[in-house]
Design a protein around this motif. Sequence first.
Motif, PDB file in Angstrom:
ATOM      1  N   VAL A  78       0.844  -1.210   0.000  1.00  3.56           N
ATOM      2  CA  VAL A  78       0.000   0.000   0.000  1.00  3.56           C
ATOM      3  C   VAL A  78       0.877   1.258   0.000  1.00  3.56           C
ATOM      4  CG1 VAL A  78      -1.639   1.326   1.393  1.00  3.56           C
ATOM      5  CG2 VAL A  78      -1.989  -1.128   1.055  1.00  3.56           C
ATOM      6  N   LYS A  79       1.921   1.258   0.835  1.00  6.55           N
ATOM      7  CA  LYS A  79       2.825   2.430   0.899  1.00  6.55           C
ATOM      8  C   LYS A  79       3.542   2.638  -0.427  1.00  6.55           C
ATOM      9  CE  LYS A  79       2.420   3.833   5.159  1.00  6.55           C
ATOM     10  NZ  LYS A  79       1.691   5.080   5.306  1.00  6.55           N
ATOM     11  N   GLY A  80       3.999   1.535  -1.030  1.00  5.56           N
ATOM     12  CA  GLY A  80       4.627   1.639  -2.342  1.00  5.56           C
ATOM     13  C   GLY A  80       3.629   2.178  -3.361  1.00  5.56           C
ATOM     14  N   GLY A  81       2.404   1.679  -3.279  1.00 10.89           N
ATOM     15  CA  GLY A  81       1.350   2.112  -4.199  1.00 10.89           C
ATOM     16  C   GLY A  81       1.072   3.609  -4.094  1.00 10.89           C
ATOM     17  N   GLU A  82       1.195   4.154  -2.892  1.00  8.56           N
ATOM     18  CA  GLU A  82       0.972   5.604  -2.722  1.00  8.56           C
ATOM     19  C   GLU A  82       2.015   6.396  -3.526  1.00  8.56           C
ATOM     20  OE1 GLU A  82      -0.787   5.214   1.834  1.00  8.56           O
ATOM     21  OE2 GLU A  82       1.128   6.228   1.519  1.00  8.56           O
ATOM     22  N   GLU A  83       3.255   5.900  -3.536  1.00 10.39           N
ATOM     23  CA  GLU A  83       4.320   6.572  -4.299  1.00 10.39           C
ATOM     24  C   GLU A  83       4.039   6.457  -5.803  1.00 10.39           C
ATOM     25  OE1 GLU A  83       6.936   8.256  -2.724  1.00 10.39           O
ATOM     26  OE2 GLU A  83       5.613   7.824  -1.043  1.00 10.39           O
ATOM     27  N   VAL A  84       3.659   5.249  -6.209  1.00  9.94           N
ATOM     28  CA  VAL A  84       3.358   4.994  -7.622  1.00  9.94           C
ATOM     29  C   VAL A  84       2.281   5.953  -8.123  1.00  9.94           C
ATOM     30  CG1 VAL A  84       2.276   3.273  -9.145  1.00  9.94           C
ATOM     31  CG2 VAL A  84       4.059   2.561  -7.529  1.00  9.94           C
ATOM     32  N   LYS A  85       1.244   6.117  -7.304  1.00 14.37           N
ATOM     33  CA  LYS A  85       0.107   6.966  -7.678  1.00 14.37           C
ATOM     34  C   LYS A  85       0.528   8.440  -7.689  1.00 14.37           C
ATOM     35  CE  LYS A  85      -4.761   7.247  -6.550  1.00 14.37           C
ATOM     36  NZ  LYS A  85      -5.384   7.993  -5.499  1.00 14.37           N
ATOM     37  N   ARG A  86       1.270   8.827  -6.651  1.00 16.20           N
ATOM     38  CA  ARG A  86       1.687  10.235  -6.519  1.00 16.20           C
ATOM     39  C   ARG A  86       2.542  10.652  -7.714  1.00 16.20           C
ATOM     40  NH1 ARG A  86       5.855  12.592  -4.230  1.00 16.20           N
ATOM     41  NH2 ARG A  86       6.749  10.675  -3.411  1.00 16.20           N
ATOM     42  N   VAL A  87       3.489   9.799  -8.078  1.00 13.93           N
ATOM     43  CA  VAL A  87       4.384  10.135  -9.199  1.00 13.93           C
ATOM     44  C   VAL A  87       3.580  10.206 -10.511  1.00 13.93           C
ATOM     45  CG1 VAL A  87       6.301   9.289 -10.614  1.00 13.93           C
ATOM     46  CG2 VAL A  87       6.462   9.203  -8.112  1.00 13.93           C
ATOM     47  N   ARG A  88       2.694   9.267 -10.708  1.00 14.87           N
ATOM     48  CA  ARG A  88       1.902   9.264 -11.959  1.00 14.87           C
ATOM     49  C   ARG A  88       1.043  10.530 -12.026  1.00 14.87           C
ATOM     50  NH1 ARG A  88       2.163   7.974 -17.034  1.00 14.87           N
ATOM     51  NH2 ARG A  88       1.564  10.147 -17.025  1.00 14.87           N
ATOM     52  N   GLU A  89       0.454  10.897 -10.896  1.00 11.81           N
ATOM     53  CA  GLU A  89      -0.420  12.073 -10.902  1.00 11.81           C
ATOM     54  C   GLU A  89       0.366  13.370 -11.054  1.00 11.81           C
ATOM     55  OE1 GLU A  89      -2.883  11.295  -7.500  1.00 11.81           O
ATOM     56  OE2 GLU A  89      -4.195   9.975  -8.668  1.00 11.81           O
TER      57      GLU A  89
END
Length: 362
Positions: A78-89
């Motif tokens: 989940v924490k990794g996913g937050e980074e993935v989403k933040r960078v994409r956005e």
Amino acid sequence: MAPMGIRLSPLGVAVFCLLGLGVLYHLYSGFLAGRLALFVLGDPAERAGGGPDVPPGPLPEGTVDLRELLAASVLAAVKGGEEVKRVRESNVLNEKAKGKTREGAEEKMTSGDVLSNRKMFYLLKNTFPSVQINTEEHVDAPDEIIFWDRSIPEDIKEKIQPKKVPAESVTVWIDPLDATHEYTEDLRQYVTTMVCVAVNGEPVIGVIHKPFSAYTAWAMVDGGSNVKARSSYSERTPRIIVSRSHAGKVEQIARQTFGNKTVIIPAGGAGYKVLALLDVPDKKQEKADVYIHVTYIKKWDICAGNAVLKALGGHMTTLTGEEISYTGSDGNEGGLLASINVDHQALVDKLPDLEKASHKQT
Ligand SMILES: Nc1ncnc2c1ncn2[C@@H]1O[C@H](COP(=O)(O)O)[C@@H](OP(=O)(O)O)[C@H]1O
Ligand SMILES: [Mg+2]
């Protein structure tokens, strides 16, 4: 008359006593309220899964509780996913070429991969220092202070019992951003973050998290899961899900095996393709009956899916039906065949020999 000739005024004594009581009340009220809350609600640290007054930090070495490792793996994904989403956005991906696959396809890396990797790797490594962790990306931030918060989600507590294993029997595989190629094309539905725990090389815990749908599937072999198989699968004319960016000869092989009218679904991400075999409540998730991959692939791409399928009674093997061992080298040479609630061995028997098939096509 008081001793030594001092006279005490009754009003003064009363005021003094009241003041004293006030101080005592102030000192103890928080303490008493705290004890009362503890009595009624239980210790928050214990409720969260950790021991009383245990701050997040490294766990004792030697043995590992697989239930704790599962909870920490879910948090890491989940924490990794937050980074993935933040960078994409942010739209600032800092896309770089990492190298080429054996087939000559360009392998990409982005800030999403790097930053997710930092969170996922260090959360698990700092918490379980003696466990071997293999991750897709370079590990580059030893001062990253992040730990598992020692909280075990309720559904994990309900379904999974604590289970200790020797730390040296465990290998963790992290994929901080599966479907990087599709991530760079803004095909967000294919992207997952994954953690897998293997014990003596056997995949035992799988976590597949979809950062853009806030969906997480987890499962533990001989334990439980929060995801299940669909109620039916088409065995005679299976819909086959395959890679869209590392396809190799998969379409020809699938058609050769199941006929020219076979429905083939090209899709990104090994995590996404395993979820396509399951009952996943996500509108953007396609559904398939069999997942086939014919080119070389890395173990961090497939271990979590293998564990989830195995926990639910399914199979992920090489194309010749061999189990894949998740220790040692990080590559899988024999291709992939994944299925659930169908006759897996019958599929293996139907598939042509990969060597022969590839010579036939060239
Ligand atoms: N021939 C190959 N060599 C190296 N990696 C491969 C590969 N085929 C697939 N992969 C990796 O396996 C994952 C799923 O691939 P696909 O989307 O094509 O099905 C992707 O992982 P990453 O996106 O984590 O790098 C991809 O890079
Ligand atoms: Mg991957």
